[in-house]
Motif scaffolding. Structure first.
Motif, PDB file in Angstrom:
ATOM      1  N   ARG A  21       0.828  -1.203   0.000  1.00 31.71           N
ATOM      2  CA  ARG A  21       0.000   0.000   0.000  1.00 31.71           C
ATOM      3  C   ARG A  21       0.863   1.254   0.000  1.00 31.71           C
ATOM      4  O   ARG A  21       0.541   2.246  -0.678  1.00 31.71           O
ATOM      5  CB  ARG A  21      -0.913  -0.009   1.224  1.00 31.71           C
ATOM      6  CG  ARG A  21      -1.961   1.092   1.221  1.00 31.71           C
ATOM      7  CD  ARG A  21      -2.885   0.950   2.404  1.00 31.71           C
ATOM      8  NE  ARG A  21      -3.826   2.059   2.454  1.00 31.71           N
ATOM      9  CZ  ARG A  21      -4.280   2.583   3.588  1.00 31.71           C
ATOM     10  NH1 ARG A  21      -3.877   2.091   4.753  1.00 31.71           N
ATOM     11  NH2 ARG A  21      -5.138   3.584   3.573  1.00 31.71           N
ATOM     12  N   ALA A  22       1.972   1.232   0.748  1.00 31.57           N
ATOM     13  CA  ALA A  22       2.866   2.389   0.774  1.00 31.57           C
ATOM     14  C   ALA A  22       3.459   2.638  -0.607  1.00 31.57           C
ATOM     15  O   ALA A  22       3.551   3.795  -1.060  1.00 31.57           O
ATOM     16  CB  ALA A  22       3.980   2.173   1.797  1.00 31.57           C
ATOM     17  N   ILE A  23       3.871   1.577  -1.296  1.00 29.94           N
ATOM     18  CA  ILE A  23       4.413   1.718  -2.653  1.00 29.94           C
ATOM     19  C   ILE A  23       3.373   2.341  -3.572  1.00 29.94           C
ATOM     20  O   ILE A  23       3.671   3.258  -4.354  1.00 29.94           O
ATOM     21  CB  ILE A  23       4.863   0.349  -3.204  1.00 29.94           C
ATOM     22  CG1 ILE A  23       6.063  -0.174  -2.404  1.00 29.94           C
ATOM     23  CG2 ILE A  23       5.216   0.445  -4.682  1.00 29.94           C
ATOM     24  CD1 ILE A  23       6.455  -1.594  -2.750  1.00 29.94           C
ATOM     25  N   GLU A  24       2.140   1.856  -3.472  1.00 31.65           N
ATOM     26  CA  GLU A  24       1.063   2.371  -4.325  1.00 31.65           C
ATOM     27  C   GLU A  24       0.829   3.854  -4.082  1.00 31.65           C
ATOM     28  O   GLU A  24       0.702   4.638  -5.034  1.00 31.65           O
ATOM     29  CB  GLU A  24      -0.222   1.584  -4.036  1.00 31.65           C
ATOM     30  CG  GLU A  24      -1.412   2.023  -4.855  1.00 31.65           C
ATOM     31  CD  GLU A  24      -2.673   1.252  -4.508  1.00 31.65           C
ATOM     32  OE1 GLU A  24      -3.765   1.682  -4.899  1.00 31.65           O
ATOM     33  OE2 GLU A  24      -2.567   0.208  -3.814  1.00 31.65           O
ATOM     34  N   VAL A  25       0.796   4.249  -2.807  1.00 31.42           N
ATOM     35  CA  VAL A  25       0.558   5.660  -2.470  1.00 31.42           C
ATOM     36  C   VAL A  25       1.700   6.540  -2.963  1.00 31.42           C
ATOM     37  O   VAL A  25       1.469   7.610  -3.550  1.00 31.42           O
ATOM     38  CB  VAL A  25       0.361   5.827  -0.941  1.00 31.42           C
ATOM     39  CG1 VAL A  25       0.430   7.300  -0.543  1.00 31.42           C
ATOM     40  CG2 VAL A  25      -0.966   5.232  -0.513  1.00 31.42           C
ATOM     41  N   LEU A  26       2.938   6.108  -2.749  1.00 29.57           N
ATOM     42  CA  LEU A  26       4.089   6.909  -3.175  1.00 29.57           C
ATOM     43  C   LEU A  26       4.135   7.082  -4.689  1.00 29.57           C
ATOM     44  O   LEU A  26       4.650   8.081  -5.194  1.00 29.57           O
ATOM     45  CB  LEU A  26       5.380   6.266  -2.672  1.00 29.57           C
ATOM     46  CG  LEU A  26       5.578   6.275  -1.153  1.00 29.57           C
ATOM     47  CD1 LEU A  26       6.852   5.526  -0.770  1.00 29.57           C
ATOM     48  CD2 LEU A  26       5.628   7.705  -0.609  1.00 29.57           C
ATOM     49  N   LYS A  27       3.592   6.131  -5.400  1.00 27.58           N
ATOM     50  CA  LYS A  27       3.538   6.244  -6.865  1.00 27.58           C
ATOM     51  C   LYS A  27       2.444   7.206  -7.330  1.00 27.58           C
ATOM     52  O   LYS A  27       2.605   7.899  -8.331  1.00 27.58           O
ATOM     53  CB  LYS A  27       3.297   4.863  -7.484  1.00 27.58           C
ATOM     54  CG  LYS A  27       4.498   3.948  -7.491  1.00 27.58           C
ATOM     55  CD  LYS A  27       4.174   2.627  -8.179  1.00 27.58           C
ATOM     56  CE  LYS A  27       5.413   1.729  -8.260  1.00 27.58           C
ATOM     57  NZ  LYS A  27       5.107   0.429  -8.919  1.00 27.58           N
ATOM     58  N   GLU A  28       1.355   7.250  -6.578  1.00 36.03           N
ATOM     59  CA  GLU A  28       0.171   7.958  -7.064  1.00 36.03           C
ATOM     60  C   GLU A  28       0.019   9.392  -6.572  1.00 36.03           C
ATOM     61  O   GLU A  28      -0.691  10.182  -7.197  1.00 36.03           O
ATOM     62  CB  GLU A  28      -1.076   7.162  -6.696  1.00 36.03           C
ATOM     63  CG  GLU A  28      -1.161   5.821  -7.427  1.00 36.03           C
ATOM     64  CD  GLU A  28      -2.429   5.068  -7.107  1.00 36.03           C
ATOM     65  OE1 GLU A  28      -3.198   5.528  -6.221  1.00 36.03           O
ATOM     66  OE2 GLU A  28      -2.666   4.018  -7.738  1.00 36.03           O
ATOM     67  N   VAL A  29       0.668   9.762  -5.453  1.00 39.35           N
ATOM     68  CA  VAL A  29       0.509  11.135  -4.966  1.00 39.35           C
ATOM     69  C   VAL A  29       1.185  12.124  -5.909  1.00 39.35           C
ATOM     70  O   VAL A  29       2.005  11.752  -6.746  1.00 39.35           O
ATOM     71  CB  VAL A  29       1.091  11.303  -3.541  1.00 39.35           C
ATOM     72  CG1 VAL A  29       0.288  10.499  -2.536  1.00 39.35           C
ATOM     73  CG2 VAL A  29       2.565  10.939  -3.503  1.00 39.35           C
ATOM     74  N   ASP A  30       0.844  13.384  -5.740  1.00 40.24           N
ATOM     75  CA  ASP A  30       1.434  14.430  -6.574  1.00 40.24           C
ATOM     76  C   ASP A  30       2.804  14.865  -6.065  1.00 40.24           C
ATOM     77  O   ASP A  30       3.684  15.222  -6.859  1.00 40.24           O
ATOM     78  CB  ASP A  30       0.493  15.645  -6.618  1.00 40.24           C
ATOM     79  CG  ASP A  30      -0.864  15.299  -7.234  1.00 40.24           C
ATOM     80  OD1 ASP A  30      -0.914  15.069  -8.451  1.00 40.24           O
ATOM     81  OD2 ASP A  30      -1.837  15.224  -6.472  1.00 40.24           O
ATOM     82  N   VAL A  31       2.983  14.848  -4.742  1.00 44.45           N
ATOM     83  CA  VAL A  31       4.242  15.306  -4.138  1.00 44.45           C
ATOM     84  C   VAL A  31       4.583  14.409  -2.948  1.00 44.45           C
ATOM     85  O   VAL A  31       3.688  13.994  -2.203  1.00 44.45           O
ATOM     86  CB  VAL A  31       4.143  16.768  -3.653  1.00 44.45           C
ATOM     87  CG1 VAL A  31       5.458  17.208  -3.017  1.00 44.45           C
ATOM     88  CG2 VAL A  31       3.758  17.693  -4.781  1.00 44.45           C
ATOM     89  N   ILE A  32       5.874  14.127  -2.774  1.00 40.71           N
ATOM     90  CA  ILE A  32       6.348  13.423  -1.588  1.00 40.71           C
ATOM     91  C   ILE A  32       7.179  14.402  -0.768  1.00 40.71           C
ATOM     92  O   ILE A  32       8.197  14.914  -1.236  1.00 40.71           O
ATOM     93  CB  ILE A  32       7.209  12.205  -1.956  1.00 40.71           C
ATOM     94  CG1 ILE A  32       6.401  11.201  -2.783  1.00 40.71           C
ATOM     95  CG2 ILE A  32       7.755  11.529  -0.695  1.00 40.71           C
ATOM     96  CD1 ILE A  32       7.229  10.062  -3.330  1.00 40.71           C
ATOM     97  N   ALA A  33       6.722  14.691   0.451  1.00 41.61           N
ATOM     98  CA  ALA A  33       7.469  15.567   1.362  1.00 41.61           C
ATOM     99  C   ALA A  33       8.381  14.674   2.205  1.00 41.61           C
ATOM    100  O   ALA A  33       7.900  13.874   3.015  1.00 41.61           O
ATOM    101  CB  ALA A  33       6.514  16.347   2.258  1.00 41.61           C
TER     102      ALA A  33
END
Length: 228
Positions: A21-33
Motif C-alpha cells: 500500500r505504501a508503494i502504491e501511495v508513493l507512486k500515485e501522490v502528486d508530491v512526496i514531502a
C-alpha cells in the motif's frame, strides 16, 4: 476540493519491509514531502517510483508547512515520509498534520515499520504498558527527566545515538538503579543486535568496544522487575 495528506511509514533498515500500500501511495501522490530527499530517493529507485520530491525537515518545517498546505488546498495529494519508520514519531511532521487537521484536510495513515514497536516486541521485557520518551535532553533538564521515570510503573523506551549511549546508560544506572534493559541496535539491518541484561552489565559491555556505532532503542524495565 482539497487533496489528501498521506502519512507513510517507510522501512527502518531493510527496504523489503515497505508495504504494498505504501508503494502504491508513493507512486500515485502528486508530491512526496521527505525529511531527507537523498535517503528517500534510494527507496524510490528500489521500487521504480518516479515522483516529485520536496524536502521537509526540522530546519525548514515551519516554513514548508504553509507551502504544503497550499498544495493540498489546491487539490494535490501529498505523502509525508521521514528518513525511516513512521513520520511524527521523534521526526518532523506534527506541525503539518496539526495544521492539516485544523483546515479540515483529510489525513490518511499508511502504517508500517516503527523502531520503538519493533524493539519492544523483541525486548523480552513486559510490553502491556510502556512510556515512550524518545531522546533525552542533552543537557538542561536531563537529570530531572530521568528522575521523573521513578514515578512510572511501566516499561520505558528511549532512543539514543552512538556517541551518547554510554553516558545515558550511566545516568540511568545512577538515578534509576541497576534495572533490566534491552538495547536494540540497527533493527532489520545487517549489524542488528540485541543486548539483554542489567544496566551494569550493559555498561561493562559497551565500555569494552573500541567504537560504538549505530542507532539504539533502549527498553528499560520498571522498578522492581526481575527477569531471573
Amino acid at each position: 476540493m482539497s487533496g489528501k495528506l498521506f502519512v507513510v511509514a517507510t522501512p527502518i533498515g531493510n527496504l523489503g519491509d515497505i508495504s504494498l500500500r505504501a508503494i502504491e501511495v508513493l507512486k500515485e501522490v502528486d508530491v512526496i514531502a521527505a525529511e531527507d530527499t537523498r535517503i528517500t530517493i534510494r527507496l524510490l529507485k528500489e521500487y521504480n517510483i518516479k515522483n516529485e520530491l520536496s524536502s521537509f525537515h526540522i530546519n525548514n518545517e515551519r516554513y514548508k508547512v504553509d507551502k504544503i498546505i497550499d498544495c493540498l488546498e489546491k487539490g494535490k495529494n501529498v505523502a509525508l515520509v521521514s528518513d525511516a519508520g513512521t513520520p511524527c514519531i521523534s521526526d518532523p511532521g506534527y506541525l503539518l498534520v496539526n495544521e492539516s487537521r485544523k483546515r479540515g484536510i483529510e489525513i490518511i495513515s499508511i502504517p508500517g515499520p516503527s523502531s520503538l514497536i519493533a524493539a519492544l516486541s523483541i525486548s523480552g521485557l513486559p510490553s502491556e504498558r510502556f512510556f515512550f520518551e524518545g531522546f533525552l535532553p542533552k543537557k538542561k533538564g536531563r537529570q530531572t527527566k530521568i528522575k521523573s521515570f521513578l514515578e512510572l510503573d511501566m516499561t520505558i523506551i528511549l532512543f539514543e545515538s552512538p556517541h551518547r549511549l554510554l553516558k545515558t546508560l550511566r545516568d540511568l544506572l545512577l538515578f534509576l538503579g541497576n534495572r533490566w534493559v534491552s538495547i536494540c541496535k540497527e533493527i532489520t539491518k545487517i549489524n542488528e543486535s540485541v543486548f539483554f541484561g542489567k544496566l551494569e552489565d550493559a555498561i561493562s559491555k559497551f565500555e569494552k568496544l573500541p567504537k560504538i556505532k549505530g542507532e539504539y532503542v533502549l527498553i528499560i524495565s520498571k522498578e522492581g522487575y526481575s527477569a531471573e
